[in-house]
Each structure stands twice: as C-alpha cells, then as structure tokens.
Design a protein around this motif. Structure first.
Motif, PDB file in Angstrom:
ATOM      1  N   SER A  38       0.810  -1.434   0.105  1.00 28.54           N
ATOM      2  CA  SER A  38       0.049   0.012   0.073  1.00 28.54           C
ATOM      3  C   SER A  38       0.704   1.350   0.013  1.00 28.54           C
ATOM      4  CB  SER A  38      -0.982   0.037   1.047  1.00 28.54           C
ATOM      5  OG  SER A  38      -1.689  -1.198   1.296  1.00 28.54           O
ATOM      6  N   GLN A  39       2.232   1.246   0.342  1.00 28.95           N
ATOM      7  CA  GLN A  39       2.830   2.316   0.555  1.00 28.95           C
ATOM      8  C   GLN A  39       3.820   2.341  -0.740  1.00 28.95           C
ATOM      9  OE1 GLN A  39       4.941   1.734   4.254  1.00 28.95           O
ATOM     10  NE2 GLN A  39       2.859   1.536   5.513  1.00 28.95           N
ATOM     11  N   HIS A  40       3.763   1.292  -1.482  1.00 26.84           N
ATOM     12  CA  HIS A  40       4.690   1.328  -2.653  1.00 26.84           C
ATOM     13  C   HIS A  40       4.535   2.378  -3.737  1.00 26.84           C
ATOM     14  CE1 HIS A  40       6.955  -0.229  -6.197  1.00 26.84           C
ATOM     15  NE2 HIS A  40       7.853  -0.821  -5.063  1.00 26.84           N
ATOM     16  N   PRO A  41       5.533   3.034  -4.280  1.00 25.37           N
ATOM     17  CA  PRO A  41       5.146   4.051  -5.504  1.00 25.37           C
ATOM     18  C   PRO A  41       4.766   3.508  -6.601  1.00 25.37           C
ATOM     19  CG  PRO A  41       7.588   4.252  -4.593  1.00 25.37           C
ATOM     20  CD  PRO A  41       6.849   2.847  -3.900  1.00 25.37           C
ATOM     21  N   GLY A  42       3.521   4.087  -6.985  1.00 26.15           N
ATOM     22  CA  GLY A  42       2.739   3.536  -8.016  1.00 26.15           C
ATOM     23  C   GLY A  42       1.616   2.923  -7.559  1.00 26.15           C
ATOM     24  N   HIS A  43       1.639   2.433  -6.287  1.00 24.24           N
ATOM     25  CA  HIS A  43       0.233   1.648  -5.867  1.00 24.24           C
ATOM     26  C   HIS A  43      -0.755   3.045  -5.815  1.00 24.24           C
ATOM     27  CE1 HIS A  43      -2.412   0.666  -2.549  1.00 24.24           C
ATOM     28  NE2 HIS A  43      -2.595  -0.472  -3.109  1.00 24.24           N
ATOM     29  N   LEU A  44      -1.862   2.924  -6.334  1.00 28.03           N
ATOM     30  CA  LEU A  44      -2.969   4.234  -6.253  1.00 28.03           C
ATOM     31  C   LEU A  44      -3.999   3.903  -5.160  1.00 28.03           C
ATOM     32  CD1 LEU A  44      -3.346   4.692 -10.196  1.00 28.03           C
ATOM     33  CD2 LEU A  44      -2.142   6.257  -8.449  1.00 28.03           C
ATOM     34  N   ALA A  45      -4.641   2.523  -5.137  1.00 25.87           N
ATOM     35  CA  ALA A  45      -5.604   2.248  -4.269  1.00 25.87           C
ATOM     36  C   ALA A  45      -5.767   0.661  -4.281  1.00 25.87           C
ATOM     37  CB  ALA A  45      -6.894   3.103  -4.439  1.00 25.87           C
ATOM     38  N   HIS A  46      -6.456   0.320  -3.191  1.00 26.81           N
ATOM     39  CA  HIS A  46      -6.916  -1.140  -3.304  1.00 26.81           C
ATOM     40  C   HIS A  46      -8.306  -1.367  -2.558  1.00 26.81           C
ATOM     41  CE1 HIS A  46      -4.701  -0.885   0.575  1.00 26.81           C
ATOM     42  NE2 HIS A  46      -5.573  -1.527   1.072  1.00 26.81           N
ATOM     43  N   ALA A  47      -8.979  -2.498  -2.738  1.00 28.59           N
ATOM     44  CA  ALA A  47     -10.365  -2.506  -2.056  1.00 28.59           C
ATOM     45  C   ALA A  47     -10.322  -2.756  -0.492  1.00 28.59           C
ATOM     46  CB  ALA A  47     -10.778  -3.624  -3.024  1.00 28.59           C
ATOM     47  N   GLN A  48     -10.997  -1.990  -0.027  1.00 29.65           N
ATOM     48  CA  GLN A  48     -11.168  -2.087   1.573  1.00 29.65           C
ATOM     49  C   GLN A  48     -12.535  -2.140   1.820  1.00 29.65           C
ATOM     50  OE1 GLN A  48      -8.072   0.332   3.864  1.00 29.65           O
ATOM     51  NE2 GLN A  48      -8.075   1.505   1.902  1.00 29.65           N
ATOM     52  N   ALA A  49     -12.614  -2.821   2.816  1.00 31.88           N
ATOM     53  CA  ALA A  49     -14.234  -2.825   3.575  1.00 31.88           C
ATOM     54  C   ALA A  49     -14.567  -1.397   3.611  1.00 31.88           C
ATOM     55  CB  ALA A  49     -14.149  -3.692   4.678  1.00 31.88           C
ATOM     56  N   ALA A  50     -15.616  -0.962   3.373  1.00 30.14           N
ATOM     57  CA  ALA A  50     -16.131   0.548   3.494  1.00 30.14           C
ATOM     58  C   ALA A  50     -16.156   0.817   4.991  1.00 30.14           C
ATOM     59  CB  ALA A  50     -17.596   0.496   2.725  1.00 30.14           C
ATOM     60  N   ASP A  51     -16.559   0.069   5.895  1.00 29.07           N
ATOM     61  CA  ASP A  51     -16.568   0.313   7.234  1.00 29.07           C
ATOM     62  C   ASP A  51     -15.221  -0.071   7.911  1.00 29.07           C
ATOM     63  OD1 ASP A  51     -16.852  -2.290   7.183  1.00 29.07           O
ATOM     64  OD2 ASP A  51     -18.659  -2.299   8.084  1.00 29.07           O
ATOM     65  N   GLY A  52     -14.458  -0.631   7.381  1.00 33.49           N
ATOM     66  CA  GLY A  52     -13.092  -0.897   7.923  1.00 33.49           C
ATOM     67  C   GLY A  52     -13.204  -2.265   8.756  1.00 33.49           C
ATOM     68  N   GLU A  53     -14.339  -2.870   8.746  1.00 31.80           N
ATOM     69  CA  GLU A  53     -14.535  -3.861   9.578  1.00 31.80           C
ATOM     70  C   GLU A  53     -14.191  -5.308   8.479  1.00 31.80           C
ATOM     71  OE1 GLU A  53     -15.530  -4.388  12.825  1.00 31.80           O
ATOM     72  OE2 GLU A  53     -15.243  -2.193  12.883  1.00 31.80           O
ATOM     73  N   ALA A  98       4.013  -1.991 -10.380  1.00 34.55           N
ATOM     74  CA  ALA A  98       3.525  -3.204  -9.696  1.00 34.55           C
ATOM     75  C   ALA A  98       4.137  -4.561  -9.717  1.00 34.55           C
ATOM     76  CB  ALA A  98       2.084  -3.744 -10.606  1.00 34.55           C
ATOM     77  N   PHE A  99       5.075  -4.892 -10.687  1.00 32.84           N
ATOM     78  CA  PHE A  99       6.074  -5.861 -10.893  1.00 32.84           C
ATOM     79  C   PHE A  99       7.063  -5.506  -9.783  1.00 32.84           C
ATOM     80  CE2 PHE A  99      10.206  -7.690 -12.054  1.00 32.84           C
ATOM     81  CZ  PHE A  99       9.832  -8.766 -12.394  1.00 32.84           C
ATOM     82  N   ASP A 100       7.701  -4.237  -9.448  1.00 32.59           N
ATOM     83  CA  ASP A 100       8.546  -4.039  -8.313  1.00 32.59           C
ATOM     84  C   ASP A 100       8.009  -4.089  -7.164  1.00 32.59           C
ATOM     85  OD1 ASP A 100      10.486  -3.384 -10.339  1.00 32.59           O
ATOM     86  OD2 ASP A 100      10.181  -1.312  -9.990  1.00 32.59           O
ATOM     87  N   ALA A 101       6.697  -3.826  -6.692  1.00 30.65           N
ATOM     88  CA  ALA A 101       6.247  -4.298  -5.382  1.00 30.65           C
ATOM     89  C   ALA A 101       6.115  -5.620  -5.396  1.00 30.65           C
ATOM     90  CB  ALA A 101       4.996  -3.388  -5.506  1.00 30.65           C
TER      91      ALA A 101
END
Length: 185
Positions: A38-53, A98-101
C-alpha cells in the motif's frame, strides 16, 4: 496513461478461520505484505471494506469496489468459518511499479511459499486490465477478467506481466516485465 487494475485470486488449502499454525502464518504475513504494498510508489488504491470491519468477504460492504464475487471455479465456503480464499483488487500507475512491489521484499518471499498455503488449481492467479481515469474497478470486473484470461489467454481485455498490452490494445512488450524486458510501462 490510464491506471491498471490488478485482481488476484487463490484458493487456500484451509479456511482463513482455521487456527492451524500454517493458516495463521499466511494471515500474519499477508497483513504485513499488504501494508507494505500500500505504501509502494505506483500503488494508487486497493479494495477495502467500506466500514473498515472484517468479516466474511461475501458479507462485507466494499463500497465503490462493489459486491464481493469469486470465479466459477471457487468451490469452498462462503461464511466466516469456511471461506478459504485470498483475493485482492488494486489500482496501479503501470506494470513496472506493480512488478517491483510484487517481486521484491516480503511479497517475493511469500510468493516463494505460495504452495504451502494455496491449492494448485490450473487457473491463473492474477490479471491486469486498463481502467479509464476516475473509474473504480469492481470485484465483478476482476472475476470477469480473470475468467477471460483463463479461457482466452492474454488479450488487451485481460493480461499478465509477461503478455501485456498498452491502453490502445497493442502488445506492450515481447518478453514481459523484468530486468531483461525491452520496454516497461
């Protein structure tokens, strides 16, 4: 260049709720790896639970990422106690980041051990596709693309690192992403 979506899917040998050491190890390593990616350069976003649960993948509200669905070949449970899968959905600026990550550090180490945790099913484990700017891919998009890749091989609609395509549908490289490839996005 528009972002690339990446969907990954694997069937685990045992349910995520299994208290066995190998399952716990997968879960713990997975948490650390996902945090790092999630902290890698080039990562924009990823699916996460809307409520964090956390809970069952199938009962979680994923917000703009849509309802959680799985490929047709997934034949295990769908409850918190029986779910035996690992899936991710993310957005990247290009194949190289993505490859580097994925192929360095902790994730590379985890990939080397994937058959400790995952069943060998003969299906692709990941797929890329181009996404228009401002569009959030859905879990259904990922499943549809992965199934397309399985049925048709790499095409501009669904591709891999090694057989990738530019947004205009032209092949992006001859030998894939890596130290010896001739072109990298």
């Amino acid at each position: 260049m528009p972002p690339l979506a990446l969907y990954t899917f694997g069937v685990l040998k045992s349910p995520l709720a299994d208290p066995a050491p190998l399952t716990r190890e997968f879960y713990d390593i997975g948490e650390a790896v996902y945090e790092k990616i999630s902290q890698h350069p080039g990562h924009l976003a990823h699916a996460q639970a809307a409520d964090g649960e956390r809970g069952s993948h199938f009962e979680t509200d994923w917000g703009a990422w849509g309802e959680f669905v799985v490929p047709t070949w997934y034949d295990k449970g769908r409850t918190v106690e029986t779910t035996a899968l690992a899936a991710t959905l993310s957005l990247w600026t290009g194949l190289r980041p993505a490859f580097d990550a994925i192929y360095t550090g902790q994730l590379r180490e985890a990939l080397n051990r994937r058959y400790d945790w995952f069943e060998r099913r003969g299906h692709p484990g990941y797929v890329f596709w181009c996404v228009p700017d401002g569009v959030t891919p859905t879990w259904q998009d990922g499943v549809t693309r992965l199934e397309h890749l399985h049925s048709h091989g790499s095409t501009p609609r669904a591709f891999t690192f090694h057989d990738s395509f530019a947004p205009d549908g032209t092949p992006a490289r001859k030998s894939g992403v890596g130290p010896n490839s001739d072109r990298v996005n």
